[in-house]
Scaffold this active site. Sequence first.
Site, PDB file in Angstrom:
ATOM      1  N   ARG A 183      -4.060  12.405  -5.917  1.00 41.30           N
ATOM      2  CA  ARG A 183      -4.158  12.659  -4.477  1.00 41.30           C
ATOM      3  C   ARG A 183      -4.615  14.094  -4.290  1.00 41.30           C
ATOM      4  O   ARG A 183      -3.990  15.018  -4.809  1.00 41.30           O
ATOM      5  CB  ARG A 183      -2.820  12.456  -3.768  1.00 41.30           C
ATOM      6  CG  ARG A 183      -2.836  13.083  -2.363  1.00 41.30           C
ATOM      7  CD  ARG A 183      -1.651  12.769  -1.521  1.00 41.30           C
ATOM      8  NE  ARG A 183      -1.672  11.394  -1.083  1.00 41.30           N
ATOM      9  CZ  ARG A 183      -1.012  10.942  -0.014  1.00 41.30           C
ATOM     10  NH1 ARG A 183      -0.283  11.757   0.709  1.00 41.30           N
ATOM     11  NH2 ARG A 183      -1.069   9.681   0.314  1.00 41.30           N
ATOM     12  N   HIS A 192      -8.764   6.431   1.282  1.00 42.49           N
ATOM     13  CA  HIS A 192      -7.355   6.145   0.961  1.00 42.49           C
ATOM     14  C   HIS A 192      -7.252   4.649   0.619  1.00 42.49           C
ATOM     15  O   HIS A 192      -6.704   3.858   1.382  1.00 42.49           O
ATOM     16  CB  HIS A 192      -6.482   6.506   2.172  1.00 42.49           C
ATOM     17  CG  HIS A 192      -5.026   6.641   1.857  1.00 42.49           C
ATOM     18  ND1 HIS A 192      -4.508   6.485   0.591  1.00 42.49           N
ATOM     19  CD2 HIS A 192      -3.959   6.927   2.662  1.00 42.49           C
ATOM     20  CE1 HIS A 192      -3.192   6.664   0.637  1.00 42.49           C
ATOM     21  NE2 HIS A 192      -2.835   6.933   1.874  1.00 42.49           N
ATOM     22  N   GLN A 214      -3.846   2.557   0.524  1.00 41.74           N
ATOM     23  CA  GLN A 214      -3.252   2.337   1.851  1.00 41.74           C
ATOM     24  C   GLN A 214      -3.846   1.101   2.527  1.00 41.74           C
ATOM     25  O   GLN A 214      -3.117   0.266   3.062  1.00 41.74           O
ATOM     26  CB  GLN A 214      -3.481   3.574   2.737  1.00 41.74           C
ATOM     27  CG  GLN A 214      -3.036   3.389   4.180  1.00 41.74           C
ATOM     28  CD  GLN A 214      -1.531   3.298   4.343  1.00 41.74           C
ATOM     29  OE1 GLN A 214      -0.812   4.131   3.818  1.00 41.74           O
ATOM     30  NE2 GLN A 214      -1.050   2.282   5.062  1.00 41.74           N
ATOM     31  N   ASP A 217      -3.902   6.867  13.298  1.00 38.72           N
ATOM     32  CA  ASP A 217      -3.512   7.795  12.235  1.00 38.72           C
ATOM     33  C   ASP A 217      -3.365   9.163  12.898  1.00 38.72           C
ATOM     34  O   ASP A 217      -3.808   9.356  14.040  1.00 38.72           O
ATOM     35  CB  ASP A 217      -4.629   7.798  11.157  1.00 38.72           C
ATOM     36  CG  ASP A 217      -4.333   8.727   9.980  1.00 38.72           C
ATOM     37  OD1 ASP A 217      -3.161   9.134   9.804  1.00 38.72           O
ATOM     38  OD2 ASP A 217      -5.278   9.049   9.226  1.00 38.72           O
ATOM     39  N   CYS A 272      -0.629   4.193   9.216  1.00 37.72           N
ATOM     40  CA  CYS A 272      -0.376   4.440   7.793  1.00 37.72           C
ATOM     41  C   CYS A 272       0.846   5.329   7.574  1.00 37.72           C
ATOM     42  O   CYS A 272       1.433   5.304   6.495  1.00 37.72           O
ATOM     43  CB  CYS A 272      -1.607   5.069   7.153  1.00 37.72           C
ATOM     44  SG  CYS A 272      -2.189   6.540   8.015  1.00 37.72           S
ATOM     45  N   ARG A 321       3.150  -0.807   0.833  1.00 30.53           N
ATOM     46  CA  ARG A 321       2.526   0.204  -0.028  1.00 30.53           C
ATOM     47  C   ARG A 321       2.999   0.018  -1.466  1.00 30.53           C
ATOM     48  O   ARG A 321       2.238   0.106  -2.406  1.00 30.53           O
ATOM     49  CB  ARG A 321       2.905   1.626   0.423  1.00 30.53           C
ATOM     50  CG  ARG A 321       2.373   2.092   1.748  1.00 30.53           C
ATOM     51  CD  ARG A 321       0.879   2.088   1.824  1.00 30.53           C
ATOM     52  NE  ARG A 321       0.206   2.789   0.739  1.00 30.53           N
ATOM     53  CZ  ARG A 321       0.134   4.106   0.572  1.00 30.53           C
ATOM     54  NH1 ARG A 321       0.678   4.913   1.439  1.00 30.53           N
ATOM     55  NH2 ARG A 321      -0.520   4.626  -0.453  1.00 30.53           N
TER      56      ARG A 321
HETATM   57  N1  NVA Z   1      -5.588  10.962   7.522  1.00 32.07           N
HETATM   58  C1  NVA Z   1      -4.302  11.321   6.984  1.00 32.07           C
HETATM   59  C2  NVA Z   1      -3.722  10.170   6.234  1.00 32.07           C
HETATM   60  C3  NVA Z   1      -2.317  10.389   5.743  1.00 32.07           C
HETATM   61  C4  NVA Z   1      -1.773   9.211   4.984  1.00 32.07           C
HETATM   62  C5  NVA Z   1      -4.439  12.546   6.095  1.00 32.07           C
HETATM   63  O1  NVA Z   1      -5.378  12.598   5.291  1.00 32.07           O
HETATM   64  O2  NVA Z   1      -3.617  13.454   6.216  1.00 32.07           O
HETATM   65  N1   CP Z   2       0.498   6.699   4.196  1.00 36.47           N
HETATM   66  C1   CP Z   2       0.655   7.597   3.212  1.00 36.47           C
HETATM   67  O1   CP Z   2      -0.186   7.794   2.355  1.00 36.47           O
HETATM   68  O2   CP Z   2       1.844   8.251   3.235  1.00 36.47           O
HETATM   69  P1   CP Z   2       2.212   9.498   2.349  1.00 36.47           P
HETATM   70  O3   CP Z   2       1.301  10.619   2.774  1.00 36.47           O
HETATM   71  O4   CP Z   2       3.656   9.783   2.672  1.00 36.47           O
HETATM   72  O5   CP Z   2       2.016   9.165   0.911  1.00 36.47           O
END
Ligand code: NVA
Ligand code: CP
Length: 316
Positions: free
Chosen positions: A113, A140, A143, A235, A276, A304
């Site tokens: 990540r 992602h 997700q 989101d 998400c 998830r």
């Molecule tokens: N768009 C958000 C998704 C978090 C799961 C981010 O990248 O922070």
């Molecule tokens: N939806 C998601 O990816 O959650 P986290 O950022 O908590 O992993």
Amino acid sequence: MKAEKFKSPFKGRSLLNWIDWTPEEINQILDYAFLVKKQSHKGEVHQRFLGKTIALIFEKRSTRTRSSFETAFGEEGGHPVFMSTDDIQLGEKESVKDTARVLGRMFSAIEFRGFKQKHVEELAEYSGIPVINGLTDDFHPTQVLADIMTLKEHFGHLKGLTLCFCGDGRNNMARSLMLICSKVGINFSVFAPKELSPDEEIIKICTPFAKQSDAKITISDEISVVKNADALYTDVWVSMGEEALKEERVKLLQPYQVNKELMAATGKPDTIFLHCLPAVKEQEVTEEVFESDASKVWDEAENRKHTIKAIMLALV
Ligand code: NVA
Ligand code: CP
């Protein structure tokens, strides 16, 4: 103890986004997710990762993704190793390419990540082991598998459903949803201001997939675009790494908030709400919608773990 075998034609492959996965392959992994969910709810214990290790690299924070990878891998007898960028050399003192080659000698798989999609791609190219994208600025993929699993659980099918994403149409979630929906035949619409409309490149990638699956992609800054949606999805307005843009985003995205009126604008009494998570209540969604019966966010969060376990079983 002997390790159990999980047969899958996808062993050794990486999941960087869903672009090079066919609809049949995506549905196959979805079937695995339904299987592991059933097994988990029955209390079955399996040891399908016995003797295996996974490196969990997190440049950005996480609750769900980390918990899913770590618990799903560990409870199957595998050994997950969490590494934040405070712990390892990645891209600064040591190149991503070198890190990949080291981890490839020690682990069975890598989850990454972080910020750059290029980095997850480099890890896959040079490690020689399966790499799973746990979120980048661009995609992602784990997700959105949980998202379509939740849709399938709720509606019983995917083809012909309509999902409308409301808010920041340029972000990793909007892009990934466009991709998976167009692959599996879900009509995908975006309700976003012009400034945050999905970029041309992702639309160009998804259009042939949508054509093939008979799905429609619609993008608009007019509220009428939510009409007939089976699910409204949103989101955060400010994704990780974009914190400096907060003030501007909140102003720009206020009209795109998912609230009671927007839910009603679908014209369907049974539209569900998905997110998400994490959610910023009273920004992208009101507390009222978030806590309503239409909200399926906890099923989605639980999924998830099942989808991530299914992906790891398929690839590792
Ligand atoms: N768009 C958000 C998704 C978090 C799961 C981010 O990248 O922070
Ligand atoms: N939806 C998601 O990816 O959650 P986290 O950022 O908590 O992993």
